[in-house]
Enzyme design. Structure first.
Site, PDB file in Angstrom:
ATOM      1  N   CYS A 152       4.679   0.555  50.401  1.00  0.00           N
ATOM      2  CA  CYS A 152       4.612   1.779  50.182  1.00  0.00           C
ATOM      3  C   CYS A 152       3.560   2.624  51.159  1.00  0.00           C
ATOM      4  O   CYS A 152       4.065   3.761  51.530  1.00  0.00           O
ATOM      5  CB  CYS A 152       3.690   1.656  48.909  1.00  0.00           C
ATOM      6  SG  CYS A 152       2.475   0.494  48.495  1.00  0.00           S
TER       7      CYS A 152
HETATM    8  N1  LIG Z   1       3.343  -1.737  42.925  1.00  0.00           N
HETATM    9  C1  LIG Z   1       3.731  -1.268  43.967  1.00  0.00           C
HETATM   10  O1  LIG Z   1       3.539  -0.022  44.271  1.00  0.00           O
HETATM   11  C2  LIG Z   1       4.449  -1.771  45.174  1.00  0.00           C
HETATM   12  C3  LIG Z   1       5.073  -1.224  46.183  1.00  0.00           C
HETATM   13  C4  LIG Z   1       5.653  -1.766  47.224  1.00  0.00           C
HETATM   14  C5  LIG Z   1       5.896  -2.984  47.081  1.00  0.00           C
HETATM   15  N2  LIG Z   1       5.601  -3.937  46.013  1.00  0.00           N
HETATM   16  C6  LIG Z   1       5.715  -5.286  46.202  1.00  0.00           C
HETATM   17  O2  LIG Z   1       6.586  -5.523  45.194  1.00  0.00           O
HETATM   18  C7  LIG Z   1       6.330  -6.872  44.517  1.00  0.00           C
HETATM   19  C8  LIG Z   1       6.255  -6.855  43.144  1.00  0.00           C
HETATM   20  O3  LIG Z   1       4.944  -6.060  42.774  1.00  0.00           O
HETATM   21  P1  LIG Z   1       4.604  -5.418  41.375  1.00  0.00           P
HETATM   22  O4  LIG Z   1       3.575  -4.515  41.713  1.00  0.00           O
HETATM   23  O5  LIG Z   1       5.890  -5.167  40.733  1.00  0.00           O
HETATM   24  O6  LIG Z   1       4.086  -6.643  40.810  1.00  0.00           O
HETATM   25  P2  LIG Z   1       3.507  -7.157  39.249  1.00  0.00           P
HETATM   26  O7  LIG Z   1       3.392  -6.096  38.418  1.00  0.00           O
HETATM   27  O8  LIG Z   1       2.380  -8.128  39.475  1.00  0.00           O
HETATM   28  O9  LIG Z   1       4.794  -8.020  38.894  1.00  0.00           O
HETATM   29  C9  LIG Z   1       5.152  -9.295  39.553  1.00  0.00           C
HETATM   30  C10 LIG Z   1       6.560  -9.681  38.723  1.00  0.00           C
HETATM   31  O10 LIG Z   1       6.634 -11.142  39.472  1.00  0.00           O
HETATM   32  C11 LIG Z   1       6.688 -12.225  38.576  1.00  0.00           C
HETATM   33  N3  LIG Z   1       5.671 -13.318  39.002  1.00  0.00           N
HETATM   34  C12 LIG Z   1       4.539 -13.227  39.239  1.00  0.00           C
HETATM   35  N4  LIG Z   1       4.062 -14.239  39.936  1.00  0.00           N
HETATM   36  C13 LIG Z   1       5.102 -15.050  40.190  1.00  0.00           C
HETATM   37  C14 LIG Z   1       5.330 -16.308  40.704  1.00  0.00           C
HETATM   38  N5  LIG Z   1       4.472 -16.956  41.359  1.00  0.00           N
HETATM   39  N6  LIG Z   1       6.636 -16.703  40.689  1.00  0.00           N
HETATM   40  C15 LIG Z   1       7.719 -15.999  40.319  1.00  0.00           C
HETATM   41  N7  LIG Z   1       7.378 -14.814  39.714  1.00  0.00           N
HETATM   42  C16 LIG Z   1       6.231 -14.336  39.577  1.00  0.00           C
HETATM   43  C17 LIG Z   1       5.892 -11.645  37.178  1.00  0.00           C
HETATM   44  O11 LIG Z   1       6.610 -12.426  36.208  1.00  0.00           O
HETATM   45  P3  LIG Z   1       5.434 -12.514  34.858  1.00  0.00           P
HETATM   46  O12 LIG Z   1       5.423 -11.031  34.257  1.00  0.00           O
HETATM   47  O13 LIG Z   1       6.556 -13.263  33.944  1.00  0.00           O
HETATM   48  O14 LIG Z   1       4.465 -13.248  35.275  1.00  0.00           O
HETATM   49  C18 LIG Z   1       6.454 -10.209  37.491  1.00  0.00           C
HETATM   50  O15 LIG Z   1       7.614  -9.883  37.034  1.00  0.00           O
HETATM   51  C19 LIG Z   1       5.052  -7.323  45.086  1.00  0.00           C
HETATM   52  O16 LIG Z   1       5.399  -8.254  46.498  1.00  0.00           O
HETATM   53  C20 LIG Z   1       4.697  -6.150  46.043  1.00  0.00           C
HETATM   54  O17 LIG Z   1       3.697  -6.313  47.009  1.00  0.00           O
HETATM   55  C21 LIG Z   1       4.751  -3.135  45.070  1.00  0.00           C
END
Ligand SMILES: NC(=O)c1ccc[n+]([C@@H]2O[C@H](COP(=O)([O-])OP(=O)(O)OC[C@H]3O[C@@H](n4cnc5c(N)ncnc54)[C@H](OP(=O)(O)O)[C@@H]3O)[C@@H](O)[C@H]2O)c1
Length: 349
Positions: A152
């Site tokens: 982002c």
């Molecule tokens: N948030 C943002 O603004 C943003 C922007 C750009 C990129 N990203 C990237 O996108 C990715 C996801 O971000 P997010 O904000 O959506 O994260 P999040 O809300 O913490 O969600 C993480 C997801 O991954 C699953 N998960 C967590 N730990 C895991 C593991 N060890 N093995 C397999 N699955 C796992 C979780 O499942 P459960 O719920 O079942 O635990 C959940 O579905 C990250 O790499 C982040 O850096 C995020």
């Protein structure tokens, strides 16, 4: 004709939920599978009630064979480090994969090891990954089977600068970037640092002075329009908002410039880019103008007194900064219209 079938891995997180929201309204694909790690459920609405009555798919444990049988395309919205194994397994089964984590963004394995503290687990696959900033790598994304969706901060911080660097209007040396992020940028896992009382009424600097992992990614993107990657100073700040990135970049002009010159350069550079809007000179971008949309709004000013160009970008971190951009890349990779499913305006106010 059957629509391409799509799976979301990490469907229970913020970017996973945003992917589902966007893809359910997409006219050219069908969501057929959802996977997560712990929050498994017979219906997605048990974990994400906003989808009640809109989607009845179960959330299942990750199983590469089962997903490959149900879908042609996979979005992996998992933490970095955890993503590489899932991406590799799905890609090996012939799926097109869009990875939202940082695992395939840095092209250099040495840089990856330096910034992420471990050797890259799939260097051969890394060599096949395309960095998914459509405005810069549109043609490469069209033929890609693995897309590393940008972070982002890098999206909001590089889109304003790219046209200026490409046209030689600013010097690559001495660029300073200060960016604010909404709290959803930290994901859905609870932590004290993201707790309401500790985020709602203050702003917090973190990982300053070349320590944030998006720094080498920003440098890599800017280096794609330069003879070599520049070194930038990047200062991230957590701001009391749920969604949004506001990035301000300071650079030294190479000649006398007016804001309108910068606006014209950016408009020419982004002609044909459906997700970028360049504001008129004198108009300063606001995160509320892009919230919930896949749009980046760019603004430009010149501080003649200090001999500085001020470039500004706003995006919604969960849309143009993650899930919307991932869908934009999917559209290109599948040969669909780049803006399909992404034309909505911001949720304002
Ligand atoms: N948030 C943002 O603004 C943003 C922007 C750009 C990129 N990203 C990237 O996108 C990715 C996801 O971000 P997010 O904000 O959506 O994260 P999040 O809300 O913490 O969600 C993480 C997801 O991954 C699953 N998960 C967590 N730990 C895991 C593991 N060890 N093995 C397999 N699955 C796992 C979780 O499942 P459960 O719920 O079942 O635990 C959940 O579905 C990250 O790499 C982040 O850096 C995020």
């Amino acid at each position: 004709m059957a629509l391409p079938r799509v799976a979301i891995v990490g469907a229970t997180g913020y970017t996973g939920a945003e992917l589902l929201r966007i893809l359910l309204q997409h006219p050219g694909v069908e969501v057929t599978a959802l996977a997560a790690r712990e929050k498994l459920a017979p219906r997605v609405s048990a974990v994400l009630p906003s989808f009640t009555g809109l989607c009845d798919l179960p959330i299942e444990a990750f199983d590469a064979d089962a997903l490959a049988a149900k879908a042609d395309v996979a979005f992996c919205a998992l933490p970095h480090g955890a993503s590489v194994a899932c991406v590799s397994a799905l890609h090996a089964r012939g799926m097109k994969v869009l990875d939202l984590s940082a695992d395939f963004r840095l092209r250099s394995v040495d840089l990856y090891q330096q910034w992420y503290g471990a050797a890259h687990a799939a260097p051969e696959l890394l060599a096949q990954a395309v960095y998914g900033l459509p405005e810069l790598h549109r043609e490469k994304i069209r033929g890609a089977t693995l897309v590393a969706v940008p972070g982002c901060y890098p999206t909001a911080s590089t889109l304003p600068l790219l046209p200026l660097l490409a046209a030689g209007l600013v010097r690559p040396e001495g660029i300073i970037i200060h960016a604010l992020s909404g709290v959803s940028g930290g994901g859905r896992t609870p932590a004290a640092a993201y707790h309401f009382p500790e985020t709602s009424e203050g702003a917090r600097l973190y990982k300053v002075a070349g320590t944030h992992r998006h720094t080498p990614e920003i440098e890599q993107v800017l280096g794609d329009v330069l003879p070599a990657a520049p070194t930038v100073t990047f200062t991230p700040t957590l701001a009391p908002m749920t969604r949004g990135i506001l990035s301000t970049q300071y650079a030294t002009p190479t000649r006398e410039l007016r804001a309108v010159d910068l606006v014209e350069a950016a408009r020419a550079y982004y002609a044909g880019s459906p997700s970028v809007a360049v504001l008129d000179a004198g108009v300063l971008p606001d995160t509320l103008w892009v919230r919930g949309s896949n749009r980046a709004m760019l603004g430009y000013a010149v501080d003649a007194r200090a001999n500085r160009v001020v470039a500004m970008g706003v995006i919604d971190n969960l849309v143009k900064g993650a899930s919307g951009q991932a869908v934009q890349c999917m559209n290109l990779a599948l040969g669909l219209d780049e803006g399909a499913g992404l034309r909505g305006s911001a949720v304002f106010p």
